[in-house]
Scaffold this motif. Structure first.
Motif, PDB file in Angstrom:
ATOM      1  N   LEU A  51      41.729  50.679   7.581  1.00  0.00           N
ATOM      2  CA  LEU A  51      40.751  50.744   7.391  1.00  0.00           C
ATOM      3  C   LEU A  51      40.863  49.372   6.534  1.00  0.00           C
ATOM      4  CD1 LEU A  51      39.175  52.382   5.366  1.00  0.00           C
ATOM      5  CD2 LEU A  51      40.708  52.565   4.038  1.00  0.00           C
ATOM      6  N   ARG A  52      42.638  48.289   6.692  1.00  0.00           N
ATOM      7  CA  ARG A  52      42.443  47.105   5.992  1.00  0.00           C
ATOM      8  C   ARG A  52      41.529  45.817   6.743  1.00  0.00           C
ATOM      9  NH1 ARG A  52      49.408  48.004   6.612  1.00  0.00           N
ATOM     10  NH2 ARG A  52      49.709  49.329   4.630  1.00  0.00           N
ATOM     11  N   ASP A  53      41.202  46.497   8.300  1.00  0.00           N
ATOM     12  CA  ASP A  53      40.221  44.949   8.880  1.00  0.00           C
ATOM     13  C   ASP A  53      38.928  45.729   8.505  1.00  0.00           C
ATOM     14  OD1 ASP A  53      42.061  43.888   9.528  1.00  0.00           O
ATOM     15  OD2 ASP A  53      42.654  44.461  11.285  1.00  0.00           O
ATOM     16  N   GLY A  54      38.688  47.162   8.218  1.00  0.00           N
ATOM     17  CA  GLY A  54      37.325  47.996   8.116  1.00  0.00           C
ATOM     18  C   GLY A  54      36.774  48.659   9.375  1.00  0.00           C
ATOM     19  N   ALA A  55      38.650  49.396  10.039  1.00  0.00           N
ATOM     20  CA  ALA A  55      37.374  49.700  11.517  1.00  0.00           C
ATOM     21  C   ALA A  55      37.971  51.369  11.695  1.00  0.00           C
ATOM     22  CB  ALA A  55      38.740  48.590  12.798  1.00  0.00           C
ATOM     23  N   ALA A  60      35.327  54.201  18.823  1.00  0.00           N
ATOM     24  CA  ALA A  60      36.190  55.652  18.976  1.00  0.00           C
ATOM     25  C   ALA A  60      36.390  55.570  20.293  1.00  0.00           C
ATOM     26  CB  ALA A  60      35.187  56.065  18.959  1.00  0.00           C
ATOM     27  N   ALA A  61      35.443  54.530  21.274  1.00  0.00           N
ATOM     28  CA  ALA A  61      36.957  54.618  22.637  1.00  0.00           C
ATOM     29  C   ALA A  61      37.768  53.706  22.957  1.00  0.00           C
ATOM     30  CB  ALA A  61      35.020  54.616  23.722  1.00  0.00           C
ATOM     31  N   GLY A  62      37.965  52.439  21.676  1.00  0.00           N
ATOM     32  CA  GLY A  62      38.244  51.373  22.381  1.00  0.00           C
ATOM     33  C   GLY A  62      40.144  51.044  21.465  1.00  0.00           C
ATOM     34  N   PRO A  63      40.477  50.197  22.159  1.00  0.00           N
ATOM     35  CA  PRO A  63      41.631  50.497  21.311  1.00  0.00           C
ATOM     36  C   PRO A  63      42.108  50.716  20.449  1.00  0.00           C
ATOM     37  CG  PRO A  63      41.514  47.935  21.425  1.00  0.00           C
ATOM     38  CD  PRO A  63      40.005  48.623  22.252  1.00  0.00           C
ATOM     39  N   SER A  64      42.301  50.312  19.147  1.00  0.00           N
ATOM     40  CA  SER A  64      42.011  51.541  17.782  1.00  0.00           C
ATOM     41  C   SER A  64      41.182  52.818  17.249  1.00  0.00           C
ATOM     42  CB  SER A  64      40.621  50.029  16.446  1.00  0.00           C
ATOM     43  OG  SER A  64      38.993  50.872  16.316  1.00  0.00           O
ATOM     44  N   LEU A  73      37.827  57.357   1.247  1.00  0.00           N
ATOM     45  CA  LEU A  73      38.573  56.913   0.034  1.00  0.00           C
ATOM     46  C   LEU A  73      40.401  57.114  -0.168  1.00  0.00           C
ATOM     47  CD1 LEU A  73      38.813  56.428  -3.329  1.00  0.00           C
ATOM     48  CD2 LEU A  73      38.756  59.210  -3.788  1.00  0.00           C
ATOM     49  N   TYR A  74      41.118  58.550   0.672  1.00  0.00           N
ATOM     50  CA  TYR A  74      41.869  58.512   0.885  1.00  0.00           C
ATOM     51  C   TYR A  74      42.832  57.392   1.236  1.00  0.00           C
ATOM     52  CZ  TYR A  74      47.265  60.654   1.517  1.00  0.00           C
ATOM     53  OH  TYR A  74      48.867  60.794   1.412  1.00  0.00           O
ATOM     54  N   PHE A  75      41.865  57.185   2.239  1.00  0.00           N
ATOM     55  CA  PHE A  75      42.934  56.051   3.595  1.00  0.00           C
ATOM     56  C   PHE A  75      42.723  55.423   2.375  1.00  0.00           C
ATOM     57  CE2 PHE A  75      39.499  58.920   6.790  1.00  0.00           C
ATOM     58  CZ  PHE A  75      41.260  59.078   6.801  1.00  0.00           C
ATOM     59  N   VAL A 211      28.112  52.812   4.476  1.00  0.00           N
ATOM     60  CA  VAL A 211      27.338  51.664   5.001  1.00  0.00           C
ATOM     61  C   VAL A 211      27.996  50.288   5.227  1.00  0.00           C
ATOM     62  CG1 VAL A 211      25.566  49.965   4.899  1.00  0.00           C
ATOM     63  CG2 VAL A 211      25.097  52.290   3.706  1.00  0.00           C
ATOM     64  N   ALA A 212      29.390  49.922   4.965  1.00  0.00           N
ATOM     65  CA  ALA A 212      29.715  49.449   5.229  1.00  0.00           C
ATOM     66  C   ALA A 212      31.114  49.620   6.151  1.00  0.00           C
ATOM     67  CB  ALA A 212      30.980  48.112   3.789  1.00  0.00           C
ATOM     68  N   LEU A 213      31.523  51.409   6.356  1.00  0.00           N
ATOM     69  CA  LEU A 213      32.210  50.885   7.442  1.00  0.00           C
ATOM     70  C   LEU A 213      31.192  51.265   8.435  1.00  0.00           C
ATOM     71  CD1 LEU A 213      34.737  52.997   5.249  1.00  0.00           C
ATOM     72  CD2 LEU A 213      35.043  51.388   6.293  1.00  0.00           C
ATOM     73  N   GLY A 214      29.957  51.642   7.961  1.00  0.00           N
ATOM     74  CA  GLY A 214      29.207  52.473   9.853  1.00  0.00           C
ATOM     75  C   GLY A 214      28.973  53.525   9.622  1.00  0.00           C
ATOM     76  N   PRO A 215      27.862  54.015   9.168  1.00  0.00           N
ATOM     77  CA  PRO A 215      27.839  55.677   8.580  1.00  0.00           C
ATOM     78  C   PRO A 215      27.883  56.397   9.633  1.00  0.00           C
ATOM     79  CG  PRO A 215      25.604  53.824   8.351  1.00  0.00           C
ATOM     80  CD  PRO A 215      26.590  53.269   8.390  1.00  0.00           C
ATOM     81  N   THR A 216      26.682  55.857  10.539  1.00  0.00           N
ATOM     82  CA  THR A 216      26.873  56.521  12.181  1.00  0.00           C
ATOM     83  C   THR A 216      28.413  56.414  13.113  1.00  0.00           C
ATOM     84  OG1 THR A 216      25.094  55.759  12.700  1.00  0.00           O
ATOM     85  CG2 THR A 216      26.255  56.729  14.710  1.00  0.00           C
TER      86      THR A 216
END
Length: 302
Positions: A51-55, A60-64, A73-75, A211-216
């Motif tokens: 979450l520190r990098d917004g990732a 979901a299919a990559g290295p992160s 919120l808890y993250f 929205v900033a994190l990607g709603p989908t």
């Protein structure tokens, strides 16, 4: 208080105090370990770091890749420092907040009764196990209980804001929130309007974060991947476990004085959470709301 009653409360204080001390020792051990203790804590800690990098919810299919099954919120709270330290401290603080609120609710019965009920909450088996988990359960629980106390005190703006924060911590907090909203709609529309006024800015801030994190991507992690099979047998076993832990104190609360107001609504929502625990992977954390609601009902009766 008559001597026999004082002696009975004294025995409860000793037993609950010993179990609560054991719980605190277990929590300290988990904190000092600096790593995962319960299943799934590693994934939560990983999501907090991302979450520190917004990732957290992206690639979901990559290295992160990580299964971030909770709202942000808890993250965000656990990402402040080492998640295995800060995440546990947030959970521990929320757990102790619930105990303090239970004691405050029972304050008119005297310090002995208030202390016994607070210690009994900490000593409850689900709380002992999950009290410092690197999971959002206890933070959502603390926010929900604070909202119930606020609504019973007719502080609806604060109550609405706290309920919105609880839902942003854990999706199952929506069930007690809905129960409380139904109660407000049936009993006091003005209080409901003030509650909505408090919830609105929190919900707006949460929506902006999503929205900033990607709603989908957030929907995929939090909703789609959480849509697990539900089984009546699992729900029944969890309800049985809840009855073994909480049946006697809940019956005592009803016999002494039937729960009313926001506390009664919270009990209904907590029971719905237990039923939801029949989903695959459900465990004793689905009984946490019932533990807190029972403690609040006992405190109110006291």
């Amino acid at each position: 208080m008559i001597p026999r009653a004082r002696a009975a409360w004294g025995v409860l204080a000793v037993v609950a105090g010993a179990l609560a001390a054991l719980a605190l020792a277990r929590w300290a051990g988990a904190l000092l370990q600096g790593g995962p203790v319960l299943y799934g804590e590693g994934a939560v800690a990983h999501a907090a770091v991302l979450l520190r990098d917004g990732a957290t919810y992206r690639d979901a299919a990559g290295p992160s890749f990580v299964a971030a099954n909770y709202p942000p919120l808890y993250f965000a709270l656990a990402a402040i420092g080492d998640p295995f330290v800060s995440g546990r401290l947030w959970s521990a603080g929320a757990t102790l907040l619930v105990a303090v609120l239970v004691a405050w609710r029972a304050r008119r019965a005297g310090p002995l009764v208030a202390a016994c009920l607070a210690l009994s909450f900490v000593a409850a088996f689900p709380v002992m196990v999950w009290g410092v988990a690197v999971k959002p359960d206890l933070v959502a629980l603390g926010l929900t209980v604070a909202a119930v106390v606020a609504l019973d005190a007719r502080r609806a703006v604060a109550g609405g804001a706290l309920l919105a924060l609880a839902v942003l911590a854990k999706p199952t907090a929506l069930l007690p929130a809905v129960a409380l909203l139904v109660w407000l709609a049936a009993t006091d529309r003005a209080l409901l309007a003030r509650g909505a006024l408090g919830a609105a800015p929190v919900a707006a801030a949460g929506a902006l974060a999503i929205v900033a994190l990607g709603p989908t991507a957030v929907w995929t992690h939090v909703v789609t991947w959480n849509a697990l099979p539900w089984d009546a047998g699992r729900a029944g076993l969890l309800a049985l476990a809840g009855a073994l832990v909480l049946g006697a104190p809940l019956a005592a609360a009803v016999l002494v004085g039937a729960p009313r107001g926001a506390t009664a609504a919270y009990l209904a929502g907590a029971a719905a959470v237990v039923v939801l625990g029949g989903r695959e992977g459900g465990t004793v954390n689905y009984v946490l709301d019932l533990c807190a609601a029972t403690a609040l009902a006992l405190a109110a009766a006291a």
